[in-house]
Design a protein around this motif. Structure first.
Motif, PDB file in Angstrom:
ATOM      1  N   GLY A  58      -1.613  -6.991   0.266  1.00 23.70           N
ATOM      2  CA  GLY A  58      -0.317  -7.067   0.827  1.00 23.70           C
ATOM      3  C   GLY A  58       0.308  -7.912   0.086  1.00 23.70           C
ATOM      4  O   GLY A  58       0.092  -8.257  -1.120  1.00 23.70           O
ATOM      5  N   GLY A  59       1.838  -8.074   0.505  1.00 21.48           N
ATOM      6  CA  GLY A  59       2.635  -8.921  -0.351  1.00 21.48           C
ATOM      7  C   GLY A  59       3.763  -9.337   0.600  1.00 21.48           C
ATOM      8  O   GLY A  59       3.786  -9.292   1.815  1.00 21.48           O
TER       9      GLY A  59
ATOM     10  N   GLN B  52      -2.779  -5.052  -6.492  1.00 23.95           N
ATOM     11  CA  GLN B  52      -2.662  -4.793  -4.919  1.00 23.95           C
ATOM     12  C   GLN B  52      -3.592  -5.653  -4.373  1.00 23.95           C
ATOM     13  O   GLN B  52      -3.508  -6.264  -3.498  1.00 23.95           O
ATOM     14  CB  GLN B  52      -2.305  -3.584  -4.759  1.00 23.95           C
ATOM     15  CG  GLN B  52      -2.214  -3.314  -3.155  1.00 23.95           C
ATOM     16  CD  GLN B  52      -0.878  -4.008  -2.819  1.00 23.95           C
ATOM     17  OE1 GLN B  52       0.263  -3.969  -3.866  1.00 23.95           O
ATOM     18  NE2 GLN B  52      -0.729  -4.270  -1.387  1.00 23.95           N
ATOM     19  N   ASP B  53      -4.961  -5.451  -5.045  1.00 19.97           N
ATOM     20  CA  ASP B  53      -5.942  -6.041  -4.315  1.00 19.97           C
ATOM     21  C   ASP B  53      -6.508  -7.555  -4.849  1.00 19.97           C
ATOM     22  O   ASP B  53      -6.832  -7.552  -5.938  1.00 19.97           O
ATOM     23  CB  ASP B  53      -7.293  -5.222  -4.690  1.00 19.97           C
ATOM     24  CG  ASP B  53      -8.378  -5.464  -3.639  1.00 19.97           C
ATOM     25  OD1 ASP B  53      -8.773  -6.585  -3.874  1.00 19.97           O
ATOM     26  OD2 ASP B  53      -8.893  -4.580  -3.052  1.00 19.97           O
ATOM     27  N   LYS B  54      -6.233  -8.486  -3.980  1.00 17.22           N
ATOM     28  CA  LYS B  54      -6.153  -9.835  -4.699  1.00 17.22           C
ATOM     29  C   LYS B  54      -7.538 -10.302  -4.900  1.00 17.22           C
ATOM     30  O   LYS B  54      -7.751 -11.007  -5.808  1.00 17.22           O
ATOM     31  CB  LYS B  54      -5.718 -10.843  -3.548  1.00 17.22           C
ATOM     32  CG  LYS B  54      -3.894 -10.658  -3.442  1.00 17.22           C
ATOM     33  CD  LYS B  54      -3.589 -11.575  -2.296  1.00 17.22           C
ATOM     34  CE  LYS B  54      -2.010 -11.478  -2.019  1.00 17.22           C
ATOM     35  NZ  LYS B  54      -1.564 -10.155  -1.729  1.00 17.22           N
TER      36      LYS B  54
ATOM     37  N   PRO C 268       0.993  -1.075  -0.123  1.00 17.92           N
ATOM     38  CA  PRO C 268      -0.261   0.035   0.172  1.00 17.92           C
ATOM     39  C   PRO C 268       0.879   1.246  -0.049  1.00 17.92           C
ATOM     40  O   PRO C 268       1.884   1.211   0.313  1.00 17.92           O
ATOM     41  CB  PRO C 268      -0.790  -0.013   1.081  1.00 17.92           C
ATOM     42  CG  PRO C 268      -0.790  -1.624   1.506  1.00 17.92           C
ATOM     43  CD  PRO C 268       0.400  -2.156   1.247  1.00 17.92           C
ATOM     44  N   TYR C 269       0.333   2.438  -0.759  1.00 19.84           N
ATOM     45  CA  TYR C 269       0.904   3.816  -0.690  1.00 19.84           C
ATOM     46  C   TYR C 269       2.032   3.707  -1.959  1.00 19.84           C
ATOM     47  O   TYR C 269       2.810   4.374  -1.228  1.00 19.84           O
ATOM     48  CB  TYR C 269       1.139   4.211   0.695  1.00 19.84           C
ATOM     49  CG  TYR C 269       0.143   4.124   1.736  1.00 19.84           C
ATOM     50  CD1 TYR C 269      -0.916   4.953   1.750  1.00 19.84           C
ATOM     51  CD2 TYR C 269       0.179   3.313   2.756  1.00 19.84           C
ATOM     52  CE1 TYR C 269      -1.923   4.663   2.535  1.00 19.84           C
ATOM     53  CE2 TYR C 269      -0.898   2.911   3.773  1.00 19.84           C
ATOM     54  CZ  TYR C 269      -2.092   3.927   3.584  1.00 19.84           C
ATOM     55  OH  TYR C 269      -2.852   3.894   4.429  1.00 19.84           O
ATOM     56  N   GLY C 270       2.181   2.705  -2.405  1.00 19.09           N
ATOM     57  CA  GLY C 270       3.384   2.669  -3.349  1.00 19.09           C
ATOM     58  C   GLY C 270       3.358   1.917  -4.701  1.00 19.09           C
ATOM     59  O   GLY C 270       3.325   2.274  -5.798  1.00 19.09           O
ATOM     60  N   GLU C 271       2.660   0.580  -4.429  1.00 19.75           N
ATOM     61  CA  GLU C 271       2.595  -0.222  -5.374  1.00 19.75           C
ATOM     62  C   GLU C 271       0.996  -0.383  -5.861  1.00 19.75           C
ATOM     63  O   GLU C 271       0.549  -1.084  -6.901  1.00 19.75           O
ATOM     64  CB  GLU C 271       2.978  -1.775  -5.026  1.00 19.75           C
ATOM     65  CG  GLU C 271       3.064  -2.788  -5.928  1.00 19.75           C
ATOM     66  CD  GLU C 271       3.546  -4.005  -5.537  1.00 19.75           C
ATOM     67  OE1 GLU C 271       3.699  -5.139  -6.358  1.00 19.75           O
ATOM     68  OE2 GLU C 271       3.995  -4.292  -4.386  1.00 19.75           O
TER      69      GLU C 271
ATOM     70  N   VAL D 237      -2.248   3.621 -13.034  1.00 22.47           N
ATOM     71  CA  VAL D 237      -3.067   3.416 -11.465  1.00 22.47           C
ATOM     72  C   VAL D 237      -3.812   2.246 -11.641  1.00 22.47           C
ATOM     73  O   VAL D 237      -3.871   1.520 -10.397  1.00 22.47           O
ATOM     74  CB  VAL D 237      -3.818   4.730 -11.479  1.00 22.47           C
ATOM     75  CG1 VAL D 237      -4.846   4.840 -10.446  1.00 22.47           C
ATOM     76  CG2 VAL D 237      -2.984   5.990 -11.548  1.00 22.47           C
ATOM     77  N   LEU D 238      -4.672   2.113 -12.745  1.00 20.98           N
ATOM     78  CA  LEU D 238      -5.596   1.048 -12.532  1.00 20.98           C
ATOM     79  C   LEU D 238      -4.923  -0.578 -12.346  1.00 20.98           C
ATOM     80  O   LEU D 238      -5.177  -1.291 -11.479  1.00 20.98           O
ATOM     81  CB  LEU D 238      -6.486   1.015 -13.954  1.00 20.98           C
ATOM     82  CG  LEU D 238      -7.462  -0.114 -14.049  1.00 20.98           C
ATOM     83  CD1 LEU D 238      -8.445  -0.087 -12.902  1.00 20.98           C
ATOM     84  CD2 LEU D 238      -7.853  -0.175 -15.315  1.00 20.98           C
ATOM     85  N   ALA D 239      -3.856  -0.824 -13.328  1.00 24.20           N
ATOM     86  CA  ALA D 239      -3.244  -2.048 -12.869  1.00 24.20           C
ATOM     87  C   ALA D 239      -2.622  -2.226 -11.676  1.00 24.20           C
ATOM     88  O   ALA D 239      -2.670  -3.179 -11.166  1.00 24.20           O
ATOM     89  CB  ALA D 239      -2.490  -2.111 -14.357  1.00 24.20           C
TER      90      ALA D 239
END
Length: 384
Positions: A214-215, A158-160, A128-131, A151-153
Motif C-alpha cells: 500500500g501507500g 509495492q511489496d514492502k 495495487p493494479y497500477g504501481e 514489471v519486476l521493479a
C-alpha cells in the motif's frame, strides 16, 4: 534532394502522443487523480499531444475531460475518475498487439471510434493494479513505452516485505520488521498475535502496523500497546491481507529523489519530514489534506547528504528501477541511515516532496515531466 528539404510524412511530423493514465482500483485512487491533474497542467502542449485516460474504482478505462482544475482536492473533498468521465458506460481499449498502438473508444450500441496511436504512457497510478507491475505488464504486452519502472521493479517497490529482502541482499541497511501473512491470521490468530508480541518484546512499543502492499500512509496505525493491536490489524487488512509490522525508529525522516538521466540515475538534494505533532505520524491526512510540508533541502552535513544520495541510487539500482524513485530513510540517533522504502511512482503534485527536491536541485516541474517522458521514449520495449 537532401533530407533537410524532404517533406515530412504525417507520421514524422506529428507530435508524440502521451496517454496520461490515472485513477485506478486502489485506495489511492483520489491521490492518483490529483497527481495526474498536476502533470496534465504541466505537459508542454507545443511538444506533445495528450490523451487523458481515467481508470474508475471498478476498473473501467474511461475517456476523461482534459480539465486539470477539476482534478484537485477542493474543500477537503477528494476527486475521482467518475466525475471526469465523458460517459458512464463508454470504455477505452488498448491493443495488446505490439504492432498496433491504436487506442479505441467504445460505447454500448455504438460503432467503436479510433482515437489514434499512443507513443508513450505516463501511468500516474499509485498502489495495487497500477504501481505494482500489473499495468506495466499490460503495457509490455502492448509494446507501448511507459514512464517509470518495469514489471519486476514495480512489484518489488509495492511489496514492502520483498523490497526489504532485496535491500538486505544488496547490503543496504533496513530496520527491524515482521510479516503476518493472510493464512497465518486466518488459521491461527493467537499464534500470529504472539509473533507480534514477541517482536515488540525484542524491539519495544510502539509498533507500526501497515499493509504490506500500500501507500500514501493508508491503513497504517501506530500501536502503543497490545490493546490496539487487533483493531490495527483489521484496519491494515482493509487495504491488504498481508501485514507488515515495524518498530519505531528514533531519528529524523529523510527523503531523497532519484531521476534517470541520459548517463544514468542521479540523486536530488534530500528533504526532511519534521515531526507532525497534530497527527502522531506522517499519515494520509497530514500529507494530503492538511498539507504538512517538508524541509527542502534537509539540514544535513555534506557527508550525510552524500551518504543518503549514495544509498538512494543504490536502492534504485538494487530493485532494477527506471525513470524515477523516491527513497525514504531514517537518520537514526546514532548517525546511521536506515532505508524504510522506495516509491516507484511517488506523489507528483508540485507541492509533493519528489518534485520539490528536484526543483531545489535545478530541475523545474515541467522539465521533470519532460525528462520522464523522454526517458520512456528512449527506452527499448521488451526485455532489457
Amino acid at each position: 534532394m537532401s533530407s533537410e528539404n524532404s517533406p515530412q510524412s504525417p507520421e514524422q511530423s506529428r507530435k508524440p502522443r502521451v496517454a496520461v493514465v490515472f485513477g485506478g482500483r486502489s485506495s489511492e485512487h483520489a491521490i492518483s487523480v490529483v497527481t495526474a491533474g498536476a502533470v496534465l497542467r504541466s505537459i508542454d502542449r507545443t511538444k506533445y499531444e495528450v490523451l487523458p485516460i481515467g481508470i474508475t474504482t471498478d476498473g473501467r478505462w474511461a475517456l476523461t475531460a482534459d480539465e486539470p482544475d477539476r482534478m484537485a482536492i477542493a474543500e477537503r473533498r477528494l476527486p475521482n475518475v467518475e466525475q471526469l468521465a465523458d460517459s458512464a458506460e463508454g470504455g477505452v481499449v488498448l491493443s495488446v498487439d505490439p504492432a498496433n498502438r491504436e487506442v479505441v473508444y467504445a460505447e454500448p450500441g455504438s460503432v467503436p471510434k479510433a482515437l489514434g496511436e499512443v507513443d508513450v504512457v505516463f501511468p500516474m497510478l499509485h498502489g495495487p493494479y497500477g504501481e505494482d507491475g500489473t499495468l506495466q505488464g499490460l503495457l509490455e504486452l502492448s509494446g507501448v513505452p511507459y514512464v517509470g519502472s518495469g514489471v519486476l521493479a514495480s512489484a518489488v517497490g509495492q511489496d514492502k516485505e520483498y523490497m526489504k529482502r532485496v535491500f538486505i541482499s544488496f547490503g543496504l541497511p533496513v530496520g527491524p520488521y515482521e510479516v503476518i501473512r493472510p493464512r497465518e491470521w486466518q488459521n491461527d490468530p493467537a499464534a500470529a498475535r504472539k509473533k507480534i508480541i514477541d517482536f515488540a518484546g525484542d524491539h519495544g512499543w510502539p509498533l507500526f502496523i501497515k499493509p504490506a502492499r500500500g501507500g500514501s500512509s493508508m491503513g497504517i496505525t501506530k500501536v502503543d500497546d497490545l490493546s490496539g493491536l487487533d483493531e490495527a490489524i483489521e484496519e491494515a487488512q482493509r487495504h491488504d491481507p498481508k501485514i507488515l509490522v515495524e518498530s519505531l525508529l528514533r531519528g529524523r525522516e529523510i527523503e531523497c529523489g532519484v531521476l534517470e538521466f541520459e548517463d544514468g540515475p542521479r540523486a536530488s538534494v534530500p528533504a526532511e519530514i519534521p515531526p507532525v505533532t497534530s497527527h502522531g505520524f506522517y499519515d494520509f491526512e497530514a500529507k494530503y489534506i492538511d498539507s504538512a510540508s517538508g524541509i527542502v533541502p534537509a539540514p544535513l552535513t555534506d557527508e550525510q547528504t552524500a551518504e543518503v544520495q549514495r544509498l538512494a541510487v543504490a536502492a534504485f539500482d538494487a530493485a532494477s528501477c527506471e525513470g524515477l524513485v523516491r527513497a525514504d530513510f531514517f537518520l537514526q540517533d546514532n548517525g546511521e541511515f536506515v532505508i524504510n522504502e522506495i516509491n516507484t511512482m511517488p506523489g507528483f503534485t508540485p507541492i509533493s516532496m519528489y518534485p520539490r527536491m528536484w526543483q531545489e536541485s535545478g530541475v523545474s516541474y515541467p522539465e521533470l515531466v519532460d525528462r520522464l517522458i523522454q526517458a520512456a521514449l528512449r527506452r527499448p520495449t521488451g526485455l532489457r
